[in-house]
Scaffold this motif. Structure first.
Motif, PDB file in Angstrom:
ATOM      1  N   ALA A 149       0.666  -1.239  -0.021  1.00 25.25           N
ATOM      2  CA  ALA A 149       0.096   0.071  -0.006  1.00 25.25           C
ATOM      3  C   ALA A 149       0.943   1.190   0.007  1.00 25.25           C
ATOM      4  N   LEU A 348      -7.778   6.494  -1.633  1.00 29.04           N
ATOM      5  CA  LEU A 348      -8.576   5.305  -1.867  1.00 29.04           C
ATOM      6  C   LEU A 348      -8.023   3.818  -1.784  1.00 29.04           C
ATOM      7  N   TRP A 349      -6.688   3.947  -2.465  1.00 29.51           N
ATOM      8  CA  TRP A 349      -6.067   2.542  -2.197  1.00 29.51           C
ATOM      9  C   TRP A 349      -5.465   2.553  -0.900  1.00 29.51           C
ATOM     10  N   SER A 350      -5.018   3.553  -0.189  1.00 29.13           N
ATOM     11  CA  SER A 350      -4.635   3.403   0.919  1.00 29.13           C
ATOM     12  C   SER A 350      -5.752   2.950   2.092  1.00 29.13           C
ATOM     13  N   ARG A 351      -6.866   3.495   1.615  1.00 31.36           N
ATOM     14  CA  ARG A 351      -8.133   3.009   2.776  1.00 31.36           C
ATOM     15  C   ARG A 351      -8.685   1.712   2.375  1.00 31.36           C
ATOM     16  N   LEU A 352      -8.735   1.350   1.382  1.00 33.84           N
ATOM     17  CA  LEU A 352      -9.032  -0.092   0.864  1.00 33.84           C
ATOM     18  C   LEU A 352      -8.100  -1.296   1.262  1.00 33.84           C
ATOM     19  N   GLY A 353      -6.731  -0.667   1.331  1.00 38.00           N
ATOM     20  CA  GLY A 353      -6.021  -1.784   1.807  1.00 38.00           C
ATOM     21  C   GLY A 353      -5.769  -2.869   0.871  1.00 38.00           C
ATOM     22  N   GLU A 354      -5.913  -4.126   1.726  1.00 43.18           N
ATOM     23  CA  GLU A 354      -6.025  -5.254   0.862  1.00 43.18           C
ATOM     24  C   GLU A 354      -7.318  -5.489  -0.128  1.00 43.18           C
ATOM     25  N   ARG A 355      -8.482  -4.676   0.376  1.00 45.63           N
ATOM     26  CA  ARG A 355      -9.562  -4.873  -0.598  1.00 45.63           C
ATOM     27  C   ARG A 355      -9.617  -3.811  -1.950  1.00 45.63           C
ATOM     28  N   GLN A 356      -8.484  -3.159  -2.390  1.00 46.24           N
ATOM     29  CA  GLN A 356      -8.322  -2.556  -3.232  1.00 46.24           C
ATOM     30  C   GLN A 356      -8.132  -3.384  -4.429  1.00 46.24           C
ATOM     31  N   LYS A 362      -6.695  -2.866 -12.161  1.00 46.33           N
ATOM     32  CA  LYS A 362      -6.196  -1.419 -12.286  1.00 46.33           C
ATOM     33  C   LYS A 362      -5.958  -1.200 -13.847  1.00 46.33           C
TER      34      LYS A 362
END
Length: 491
Positions: A149, A348-356, A362
């Motif tokens: 991340a 958004l990528w940082s907040r989603l973490g493993e769920r991104q 991408k």
């Protein structure tokens, strides 16, 4: 009793983005200011008539030169990556590359006609080849040991700096060109490159230790062979140019073939090497389809310098009341949209973490979005017929196409530094930049095709191709992502 000293600040490894990344980002910002400042006006310098300060070379020749130049810039980065890995430390390759680029811009600014164009572009090709892969490798050194991340966030901000330079460069040189002429725009690009050198000079002492070392030094007894290859290559290029075998019309084709051959050689070298483990080979083989589709994606994106530049010259009304909109500003909207969306996507990528979404998804999103942008342009060009196209509609297209880059560019950089075999880290970064070489040279070929086809047929081909390729990649995302992660969880 043992006293534990208080912690006055969070350690650097806990920061969202290491502080030293910003120093490299600002260096890259000014280098991209100069590069895209030139790129923003180069097509129009070749297309415009002599009375407007241009060279009046025609659409096909102009597209061929611009595409070949862009492709050669990135193709030269393979040589730069090799030099930074085998001969000179990355820290000093970046410095000398920046100096050569500066002289290239000065040549364009000071020397008129084809002579200044040739000398200037060759110097910029050589200097950028030295600088780009090595500064990216340095960023990779800074992010070693961080989570995926944080790596993606770090490269996203680094890529945002690239796009900031890509915005303010054409805005500045475009204004200078519209007010005083093309050579003042070229001179302003030289100023930007000088700023990059100053910024980098202040940063050199704080670079990671690995940046100052030759990580895989070439034995002295083996220096003769690469020197011979270099001399032979230069001699072949000179003979082909003087004999007429190398022309504006076929430059893009030659560079495209050279990029494909170089890529095939690199993939073959890595995948056949006894020093590369089985898991590393699985990761590299999974990267191959992403490499090819990235080349196609950048070919579609870089048409803003070829096919779209022809469209703007022929059909777009640049009048805004009594004022004429600087033509180079149109291309600046593409990276500007990427700059504006990057912090939102990185957060958004940082907040989603493993769920991104995983990297393959991408890439697919980026391809589909740029395909939809060309569907939009198809509707616009069809609805307006042979009439001029309003400026606002082209600006909207540039925003739609440009913002898709955030799903491909930074992710490709992060992926190359993550999955590369330990023995071929620098080469993987160079291989990633070959996608830009393919994209640039492909954009030249597409610009020549655009000059030969009706615009509706052309935009249909591009739009359908991009959406279909993106959809196919989306369907194949799970097995590809599994192979890209081979062995990494255990490391």
């Amino acid at each position: 009793m043992t006293l534990t000293p208080p912690r006055l600040a969070a350690p650097a490894e806990n920061r969202a983005v290491p502080r030293r990344i910003w120093s490299m980002a600002f260096t890259e910002l000014w280098e991209r200011f100069s590069f895209y400042g030139l790129q923003g006006i180069l097509s129009f310098y070749l297309l415009y008539s002599l009375d407007k300060g241009g060279l009046d070379l025609g659409p096909a020749a102009s597209s061929g030169i611009v595409g070949a130049y862009g492709g050669a810039v990135y193709l030269a980065q393979l040589v730069g990556a090799w030099v930074g890995d085998r001969l000179v430390s990355p820290k000093y390759v970046v410095l000398w590359g920046g100096i050569v680029i500066t002289f290239g811009h000065i040549a364009l600014a000071a020397v008129s006609g084809l002579a200044g164009l040739g000398v200037g572009l060759v110097l910029i090709i050589l200097g950028t080849g030295a600088l780009k892969t090595n500064i990216t490798s340095i960023v990779g050194f800074m992010l070693d040991g961080h989570t995926d991340a944080k790596r993606d966030a770090g490269f996203s901000y680094f890529y945002m700096a690239i796009n900031v330079g890509a915005v303010i460069g054409p805005l500045s040189t475009g204004f200078a060109q519209s007010q005083w002429g093309f050579h003042y725009g070229f001179g302003l690009a030289a100023v930007g490159m000088f700023a990059a050198l100053v910024q980098y000079g202040f940063s050199m002492k704080r670079l990671p230790e690995r940046a100052g070392k030759v990580n895989n030094p070439l034995p002295a007894r083996q220096l003769l062979a690469p020197a011979g290859y270099a001399v032979t290559t230069l001699a072949v290029i000179a003979v082909c140019s003087l004999s007429g075998l190398l022309s504006a019309g076929n430059m893009s084709s030659i560079v495209t073939i050279a990029a494909l051959v170089a890529a095939a050689g690199y993939f073959a070298l890595i995948l056949s090497s006894a020093r590369v483990t089985g898991d590393e080979k699985r990761r590299v083989s999974a990267y191959l389809p992403l490499f090819l589709l990235s080349g196609v994606y950048f070919g579609f994106l870089f048409q803003k310098f070829t096919a779209i530049s022809i469209l703007i010259t022929d059909r777009v009304d640049l009048g805004v009341g009594a004022w004429t909109f600087p033509v180079a500003w149109i291309t600046a909207v593409s990276p500007l949209s990427a700059v504006l969306i990057t912090p939102l996507i990185a957060r958004l990528w940082s907040r989603l973490g493993e769920r991104q979404p995983k990297p393959v998804a991408k890439f697919a999103i980026g391809l589909i979005q740029i395909g939809l942008a060309y569907f939009y342009l198809l509707v616009v060009s069809t609805a307006t017929g042979n009439a001029t196209i309003p400026l606002l509609l082209i600006l909207l297209f540039m925003a739609l196409a440009g913002s898709s880059e955030v799903y491909v560019g930074p992710i490709g950089l992060a992926l190359a530094t993550k999955i590369g075999p330990s023995r071929f880290k620098a080469q993987m970064v160079g291989l990633n930049f070959l996608t830009l070489a393919l994209g640039s040279s492909l954009s030249g070929l597409l610009g020549q095709l655009f000059a030969a086809l009706p615009s509706a047929a052309y935009f249909t081909i591009v739009a359908v191709s991009s959406v279909v390729l993106g959809g196919t990649l989306l369907l194949a995302r799970k097995p590809l992502n599994q192979r890209l992660d081979a062995g990494l969880q255990a490391e």
